[in-house]
Design an enzyme around this catalytic site. Structure first.
Site, PDB file in Angstrom:
ATOM      1  N   LYS A   1       0.818  -1.207   0.000  1.00 45.87           N
ATOM      2  CA  LYS A   1       0.000   0.000   0.000  1.00 45.87           C
ATOM      3  C   LYS A   1       0.857   1.265   0.000  1.00 45.87           C
ATOM      4  CE  LYS A   1      -4.240  -1.849   0.477  1.00 45.87           C
ATOM      5  NZ  LYS A   1      -5.586  -1.450   0.143  1.00 45.87           N
TER       6      LYS A   1
ATOM      7  N   ARG B   1      -4.047 -10.336   3.424  1.00 45.01           N
ATOM      8  CA  ARG B   1      -4.205 -10.356   1.966  1.00 45.01           C
ATOM      9  C   ARG B   1      -2.933  -9.761   1.373  1.00 45.01           C
ATOM     10  NH1 ARG B   1      -5.977  -6.998  -2.185  1.00 45.01           N
ATOM     11  NH2 ARG B   1      -7.262  -7.996  -3.792  1.00 45.01           N
TER      12      ARG B   1
END
Length: 295
Positions: free
Chosen positions: A225, A265
């Protein structure tokens, strides 16, 4: 201090007794981490099989990029992207999740073998999704969500991000309960990066224990991210490119496994499985010294 909770069992999904690894297969031209690399079905299927070999417990297949500013594909295009991939991976024995906000895509994906629906809108994009999940009895990931990618970052305003996200997730869970979805089938996701600033993401990570109040298994998706890219920025302030954030992701996987979250994830499966193995061994060796918590 973070309380270590027993790992939840979600009916119909793998139950390895440790933090699960959900491997990402983006069948898109514009995902932030690997846009276009797995767009063709054959490439996506091969990648999914590789992640399975590396130890993924679940393969999450998505045909819509949810990066900030992304434009949504037509439903027909999303179906074209994901259905052959899900069909082949399920036939190969993988536990497959479909990453979609569309009821029609979820329904068709379930028909070809998907065993979990990962809905980043948590039922808010299409309320009919909740009825489908209730009727099919699927495992369901309910993520905190405030809007579609085009403008979601304009909605990153919170009085207290952790308290606000918990309150909004509780409302989404109430809607799922009202639709008849069995509570033991619902996994929650705080939605890292979705209508969140980098600081919001760090606050959520540091206070994950507060999500225990919702009483649901927790899936954390922080892999590659942007907030990690900013943390690792070079001397000029340019964020570290997405594919060079895997080491930082693995570091977070270790912390999350020590906290005993239900699942992570990730894009790099083998590294995460290794990190979880280390965390499990440490908890086994020194669990009593942690006294129910990790630093």
């Amino acid at each position: 201090m973070i309380r270590v909770n027993p790992l939840a069992v979600v009916p119909g999904l793998p139950q390895p007794g440790r933090t699960l690894v959900v491997g990402v297969v983006n069948v898109t031209p514009n995902s932030f981490s690997d846009g276009g690399e797995w767009l063709q079905p054959d490439a996506a299927i091969s990648h999914g099989l590789q992640l399975l070999e590396e130890g993924a417990d679940i393969i999450d297949v998505g045909g819509e990029s949810t990066r900030p500013g992304a434009t949504r594909p037509e439903a027909s295009e999303e179906l074209r992207r994901v259905l052959p991939v899900i069909r082949e991976l399920a036939a190969a024995g993988a536990c497959v999740s479909v990453d979609t906000m569309r009821t029609t895509v979820a329904e068709r994906a379930i028909a070809v073998g998907a065993r979990m629906v990962n809905d980043v809108s948590g039922g808010k994009a299409e309320p009919a999704m909740l009825q489908l999940i209730a009727e099919c009895g699927m495992a369901y990931v309910c993520m905190h969500w405030r809007g579609h990618s085009e403008d979601m970052q304009s909605k990153a305003n919170y009085a207290d991000v952790v308290s606000d996200v918990i309150a909004e997730l509780r409302s989404q869970l109430n809607a799922a309960d009202g639709a008849g979805i069995a509570s033991e089938k619902v996994i929650i996701d705080p939605g890292f990066g979705f209508a969140k600033t980098a600081e919001h993401n760090w606050q959520l990570l540091s206070r994950l224990d507060e999500f225990d109040v919702l009483g649901r298994p927790l899936l954390v998706g922080v892999s590659r991210k942007t907030f990690l890219g900013r943390l690792l920025a070079n001397a000029d302030g340019n964020p570290r490119p997405a594919k060079q954030r895997d080491d930082a992701t693995t570091a977070l996987t270790t912390v999350l496994a020590l906290r005993r979250v239900w699942g992570v994830r990730v894009h790099s499966v083998r590294a995460s499985r290794d990190a979880i193995a280390v965390a499990e061994r440490l908890l086994e060796e020194r669990g009593s010294l942690f006294d129910g918590a990790v630093p």
